[in-house]
Design a protein around this motif. Sequence first.
Motif, short mmCIF file in Angstrom:
data_model
loop_
_atom_site.label_atom_id
_atom_site.label_comp_id
_atom_site.label_asym_id
_atom_site.label_seq_id
_atom_site.Cartn_x
_atom_site.Cartn_y
_atom_site.Cartn_z
N ILE A 134 70.81 43.09 97.21
CA ILE A 134 72.07 42.46 97.61
C ILE A 134 72.99 43.52 98.20
O ILE A 134 73.11 44.62 97.66
CB ILE A 134 72.76 41.80 96.40
CG1 ILE A 134 71.81 40.84 95.69
CG2 ILE A 134 74.04 41.10 96.83
CD1 ILE A 134 71.31 39.70 96.54
N PHE A 135 73.62 43.19 99.31
CA PHE A 135 74.53 44.11 99.98
C PHE A 135 75.96 43.63 99.78
O PHE A 135 76.28 42.48 100.09
CB PHE A 135 74.21 44.18 101.47
CG PHE A 135 72.78 44.54 101.77
CD1 PHE A 135 72.34 45.84 101.63
CD2 PHE A 135 71.87 43.57 102.16
CE1 PHE A 135 71.01 46.18 101.88
CE2 PHE A 135 70.55 43.89 102.42
CZ PHE A 135 70.12 45.20 102.28
N ALA A 136 76.80 44.51 99.25
CA ALA A 136 78.19 44.14 98.96
C ALA A 136 79.14 45.15 99.58
O ALA A 136 78.95 46.36 99.44
CB ALA A 136 78.41 44.06 97.45
N GLY A 137 80.16 44.64 100.24
CA GLY A 137 81.18 45.52 100.80
C GLY A 137 82.22 45.93 99.77
O GLY A 137 82.98 46.87 100.00
N LYS A 138 82.26 45.25 98.64
CA LYS A 138 83.16 45.63 97.55
C LYS A 138 82.51 46.76 96.75
O LYS A 138 81.29 46.85 96.66
CB LYS A 138 83.43 44.43 96.64
CG LYS A 138 84.05 43.23 97.34
CD LYS A 138 85.40 43.55 97.95
CE LYS A 138 86.06 42.32 98.56
NZ LYS A 138 87.35 42.64 99.20
#
Length: 201
Positions: free
Chosen positions: A58-62
């Motif tokens: 999973i890629f998260a900008g947070k």
Amino acid sequence: MSALTRRDFGKAAGALVLSFTLVPPLLRAAPAKLPGSLDKNRMLDAWLRIDADGSATIFAGKVELGQGILTALAQIAAEELDLPLVRVAMISGDTAQTPDEEYTSGSQSIEYGGTAIRLACAEARALPLERAAARLNVPAERLTIAEGLIRAPDGRSLGYGPLAAELDLHREVTAKVPPKPPSSHRIVGTSAPRRDIPAKV
């Protein structure tokens, strides 16, 4: 009145064509607004990847600031993908890989980032289900998913791993696939080991 020359006609026609070709883009409707951080990051593969071993990334900008956000986001993804939590990896704050979610503050990570991951994973979950239905020759609605394993009523099964190469996640998220209702949650809302703690002790 002077006669209209071919050159004059060509100039007029050219101007006329130009005026019509410029109008349609101005009248084109803007894309529908999507919930949370999906609105600025609309591609499904910007949010997740199904790996060949059947796990998910999973890629998260947070980013993790001590609030436990990466654990919570991993729980959301695992819930929607029907994967064990240990088979969900998180990559966050890497500007070369993760969606642009601007800043992490104001208790908005779940509201914006969590909403985006929930809807993206709900939509992604339908893709291996479709491929398994085709392979097993069973209607998708008769298949069940648990722990990343798709089962047919006759006992045959397929994991996410063997289907990973067939999944096209490079598509726009529609946000039209409903996520699971809270009544069916098994991971979200439960206590899980914080992923940020081991690096701090």
